[in-house]
Design a protein around this motif. Structure first.
Motif, PDB file in Angstrom:
ATOM      1  N   LEU A 228     -56.815  -5.571   1.650  1.00 19.42           N
ATOM      2  CA  LEU A 228     -57.908  -6.473   1.274  1.00 19.42           C
ATOM      3  C   LEU A 228     -57.410  -7.898   1.080  1.00 19.42           C
ATOM      4  CD1 LEU A 228     -59.916  -4.184  -1.175  1.00 19.42           C
ATOM      5  CD2 LEU A 228     -60.623  -4.964   1.089  1.00 19.42           C
ATOM      6  N   VAL A 229     -56.185  -8.054   0.594  1.00 18.08           N
ATOM      7  CA  VAL A 229     -55.606  -9.399   0.465  1.00 18.08           C
ATOM      8  C   VAL A 229     -55.478 -10.034   1.844  1.00 18.08           C
ATOM      9  CG1 VAL A 229     -53.573 -10.710  -0.207  1.00 18.08           C
ATOM     10  CG2 VAL A 229     -54.360  -8.834  -1.655  1.00 18.08           C
ATOM     11  N   ARG A 230     -54.975  -9.270   2.799  1.00 17.15           N
ATOM     12  CA  ARG A 230     -54.799  -9.806   4.150  1.00 17.15           C
ATOM     13  C   ARG A 230     -56.134 -10.181   4.777  1.00 17.15           C
ATOM     14  NH1 ARG A 230     -52.938  -5.480   6.792  1.00 17.15           N
ATOM     15  NH2 ARG A 230     -52.307  -4.153   5.063  1.00 17.15           N
ATOM     16  N   MET A 231     -57.143  -9.349   4.575  1.00 14.14           N
ATOM     17  CA  MET A 231     -58.472  -9.666   5.100  1.00 14.14           C
ATOM     18  C   MET A 231     -59.017 -10.942   4.464  1.00 14.14           C
ATOM     19  SD  MET A 231     -60.157  -5.846   5.189  1.00 14.14           S
ATOM     20  CE  MET A 231     -61.725  -6.417   5.884  1.00 14.14           C
ATOM     21  N   TYR A 232     -58.815 -11.072   3.160  1.00 13.42           N
ATOM     22  CA  TYR A 232     -59.278 -12.259   2.427  1.00 13.42           C
ATOM     23  C   TYR A 232     -58.593 -13.524   2.948  1.00 13.42           C
ATOM     24  CZ  TYR A 232     -59.173 -15.555  -1.536  1.00 13.42           C
ATOM     25  OH  TYR A 232     -59.234 -16.669  -2.332  1.00 13.42           O
TER      26      TYR A 232
ATOM     27  N   TYR B 141     -63.279 -13.164  -9.470  1.00 14.13           N
ATOM     28  CA  TYR B 141     -63.021 -11.821  -9.986  1.00 14.13           C
ATOM     29  C   TYR B 141     -62.773 -10.832  -8.850  1.00 14.13           C
ATOM     30  CZ  TYR B 141     -64.453 -13.746 -14.450  1.00 14.13           C
ATOM     31  OH  TYR B 141     -64.516 -14.510 -15.590  1.00 14.13           O
ATOM     32  N   ALA B 142     -63.540 -10.936  -7.776  1.00 14.42           N
ATOM     33  CA  ALA B 142     -63.336 -10.045  -6.633  1.00 14.42           C
ATOM     34  C   ALA B 142     -61.965 -10.276  -6.000  1.00 14.42           C
ATOM     35  CB  ALA B 142     -64.441 -10.249  -5.602  1.00 14.42           C
ATOM     36  N   ALA B 143     -61.640 -11.535  -5.721  1.00 13.67           N
ATOM     37  CA  ALA B 143     -60.353 -11.841  -5.092  1.00 13.67           C
ATOM     38  C   ALA B 143     -59.193 -11.423  -5.989  1.00 13.67           C
ATOM     39  CB  ALA B 143     -60.278 -13.324  -4.767  1.00 13.67           C
ATOM     40  N   SER B 144     -59.315 -11.650  -7.281  1.00 12.72           N
ATOM     41  CA  SER B 144     -58.257 -11.253  -8.217  1.00 12.72           C
ATOM     42  C   SER B 144     -58.027  -9.750  -8.170  1.00 12.72           C
ATOM     43  CB  SER B 144     -58.620 -11.675  -9.642  1.00 12.72           C
ATOM     44  OG  SER B 144     -58.636 -13.078  -9.772  1.00 12.72           O
ATOM     45  N   THR B 145     -59.113  -8.992  -8.004  1.00 13.31           N
ATOM     46  CA  THR B 145     -58.991  -7.545  -7.942  1.00 13.31           C
ATOM     47  C   THR B 145     -58.197  -7.108  -6.719  1.00 13.31           C
ATOM     48  OG1 THR B 145     -61.090  -7.302  -9.113  1.00 13.31           O
ATOM     49  CG2 THR B 145     -60.279  -5.383  -7.941  1.00 13.31           C
TER      50      THR B 145
ATOM     51  N   TYR C 128     -55.709  -8.623  -5.292  1.00  9.60           N
ATOM     52  CA  TYR C 128     -54.291  -8.814  -5.583  1.00  9.60           C
ATOM     53  C   TYR C 128     -53.798  -7.851  -6.664  1.00  9.60           C
ATOM     54  CZ  TYR C 128     -54.409 -13.182  -2.907  1.00  9.60           C
ATOM     55  OH  TYR C 128     -54.524 -14.108  -1.894  1.00  9.60           O
ATOM     56  N   ALA C 129     -54.628  -7.611  -7.662  1.00 10.38           N
ATOM     57  CA  ALA C 129     -54.230  -6.730  -8.759  1.00 10.38           C
ATOM     58  C   ALA C 129     -53.972  -5.310  -8.278  1.00 10.38           C
ATOM     59  CB  ALA C 129     -55.305  -6.734  -9.847  1.00 10.38           C
ATOM     60  N   VAL C 130     -54.819  -4.816  -7.386  1.00  9.73           N
ATOM     61  CA  VAL C 130     -54.646  -3.462  -6.859  1.00  9.73           C
ATOM     62  C   VAL C 130     -53.344  -3.358  -6.069  1.00  9.73           C
ATOM     63  CG1 VAL C 130     -55.572  -1.802  -5.189  1.00  9.73           C
ATOM     64  CG2 VAL C 130     -57.084  -2.865  -6.873  1.00  9.73           C
ATOM     65  N   ASP C 131     -52.979  -4.388  -5.336  1.00 12.82           N
ATOM     66  CA  ASP C 131     -51.714  -4.415  -4.607  1.00 12.82           C
ATOM     67  C   ASP C 131     -50.539  -4.303  -5.583  1.00 12.82           C
ATOM     68  OD1 ASP C 131     -49.979  -4.722  -2.392  1.00 12.82           O
ATOM     69  OD2 ASP C 131     -49.924  -6.893  -2.652  1.00 12.82           O
ATOM     70  N   ARG C 132     -50.597  -5.036  -6.682  1.00 15.01           N
ATOM     71  CA  ARG C 132     -49.535  -4.956  -7.692  1.00 15.01           C
ATOM     72  C   ARG C 132     -49.483  -3.573  -8.335  1.00 15.01           C
ATOM     73  NH1 ARG C 132     -50.661 -10.510  -8.129  1.00 15.01           N
ATOM     74  NH2 ARG C 132     -52.553 -10.257  -9.365  1.00 15.01           N
ATOM     75  N   TYR C 133     -50.659  -3.031  -8.633  1.00 15.84           N
ATOM     76  CA  TYR C 133     -50.720  -1.709  -9.264  1.00 15.84           C
ATOM     77  C   TYR C 133     -50.073  -0.653  -8.370  1.00 15.84           C
ATOM     78  CZ  TYR C 133     -52.722   2.586 -11.172  1.00 15.84           C
ATOM     79  OH  TYR C 133     -52.885   3.851 -11.689  1.00 15.84           O
ATOM     80  N   ALA C 134     -50.359  -0.700  -7.080  1.00 14.94           N
ATOM     81  CA  ALA C 134     -49.783   0.268  -6.154  1.00 14.94           C
ATOM     82  C   ALA C 134     -48.261   0.164  -6.136  1.00 14.94           C
ATOM     83  CB  ALA C 134     -50.347   0.055  -4.752  1.00 14.94           C
ATOM     84  N   GLY C 135     -47.744  -1.061  -6.115  1.00 11.76           N
ATOM     85  CA  GLY C 135     -46.295  -1.245  -6.126  1.00 11.76           C
ATOM     86  C   GLY C 135     -45.669  -0.731  -7.403  1.00 11.76           C
TER      87      GLY C 135
END
Length: 231
Positions: free
Chosen positions: A50-54, A69-73, A75-82
Motif C-alpha cells: 500500500l505504501v508503494r501504491m500511495y 490517517y489513512a496514509a499513516s496506517t 506505513y504503520a502496518v509495514d513497520r508492524y509486519a517487520g
C-alpha cells in the motif's frame, strides 16, 4: 529484557540512508551481532504494497489526496509486519535496533495534511496507534538530520540525475516538502528529537563530520543502555 532503539530521520535528501549505513558498520564493530539496521518503508516486503501504491500515485497524484490517517496506517502496518516477522525478536533479547525512518516519518510527512490546530491531536493519535495499539517499541533516541532546503533539493536532483519523473509524489511536490519542513520542526520540539545540522553556508557538511555528530549522541546509549528523550 528490552533492547534499545535509535532512529535516524529527516526530510528527503538529507542523507539518512548514507548515515544509517555508516553508523550500522561502526555499531557492528562495537557490538558484533547485536546491532541491526532496519529501514522503512521495507520495499522488499509485501507489507509495503500500500505504501508503494500511495507513493506511485495509484490512489492520488497529490499527497493530500490520501488523508493523513489513512496514509499513516499504510506505513504503520509495514513497520508492524517487520517487527513481528523480523526484528522484534532481536529487540526482545536486548539487541540494539537502528532504524532509518520510523514512526517519526509519519509525523514529518503526514501531519502537514491537517490544519495546524489538529497537529497535537494527530501526534497523540500516532503515539497511541503505533506504540500502544500495535505495540511497536518507542525509540530511546531520535536523531533528526536537518538540511537547508536548497541543499537537499540539489541532492535530490543528483540522486535522480535531473529526471523528475523518477521522483515519488512526495518528492515531486515542493510545496508539500516545505510543509514537511514545518511539521518536522514542530514534531522535533514536541517529541524532543536531537537535531543535527547537516549543512552550512549552502553546502552539505562532509559525510564523516555528520557521522561523528551522530556517533557522539549514540555513544551514551551504548554505554548506559539509556537513550535520550523518548517521544
Amino acid at each position: 529484557m528490552e533492547g534499545r532503539m535509535l532512529v535516524l530521520d529527516g526530510l528527503d535528501g538529507c542523507g539518512k540512508t548514507t548515515q544509517a549505513e555508516l553508523l550500522a558498520r561502526r555499531l557492528e564493530q562495537v557490538c558484533p551481532g547485536r546491532a541491526h539496521l532496519i529501514s522503512y518503508p521495507d520495499y522488499q516486503s509485501p507489507s509495503s504494497a500500500l505504501v508503494r501504491m500511495y507513493l506511485n500515485g495509484d490512489f492520488s497524484s497529490h499527497p493530500d489526496g490520501v488523508n493523513a490517517y489513512a496514509a499513516s496506517t499504510f506505513y504503520a502496518v509495514d513497520r508492524y509486519a517487520g517487527f513481528i516477522q523480523q526484528w522484534g525478536e532481536w529487540y526482545r533479547r536486548g539487541d540494539l535496533i537502528l532504524a532509518c525512518r520510523y514512526v517519526t516519518s509519519n509525523a514529518i510527512h503526514q501531519m502537514g495534511k491537517l490544519p495546524q490546530e489538529e497537529w497535537n491531536g494527530f501526534l497523540d493519535w500516532l503515539e497511541d496507534f503505533e506504540y500502544q495499539k500495535l505495540g511497536l517499541p518507542k525509540p530511546d533516541l531520535v536523531c533528526y538530520l536537518e538540511m537547508d532546503r536548497s541543499v537537499s533539493e540539489q541532492l535530490l536532483e543528483n540522486r535522480y540525475q535531473g529526471d523528475s519523473s523518477r521522483r515519488d509524489i512526495h518528492e515531486r511536490d515542493r510545496a508539500y516538502l516545505e510543509q514537511c519542513r514545518r511539521t518536522a520542526d514542530y514534531a522535533a520540539r514536541r517529541w524532543n528529537w536531537r537535531r543535527i545540522s547537516c549543512s552550512r553556508d549552502g553546502q552539505p557538511l562532509p559525510v564523516e563530520k555528520i557521522h561523528h555528530l551522530i556517533w557522539d549522541l549514540a555513544q551514551p546509549l551504548l554505554e548506559t543502555g539509556q537513550g535520550g528523550d523518548t517521544p
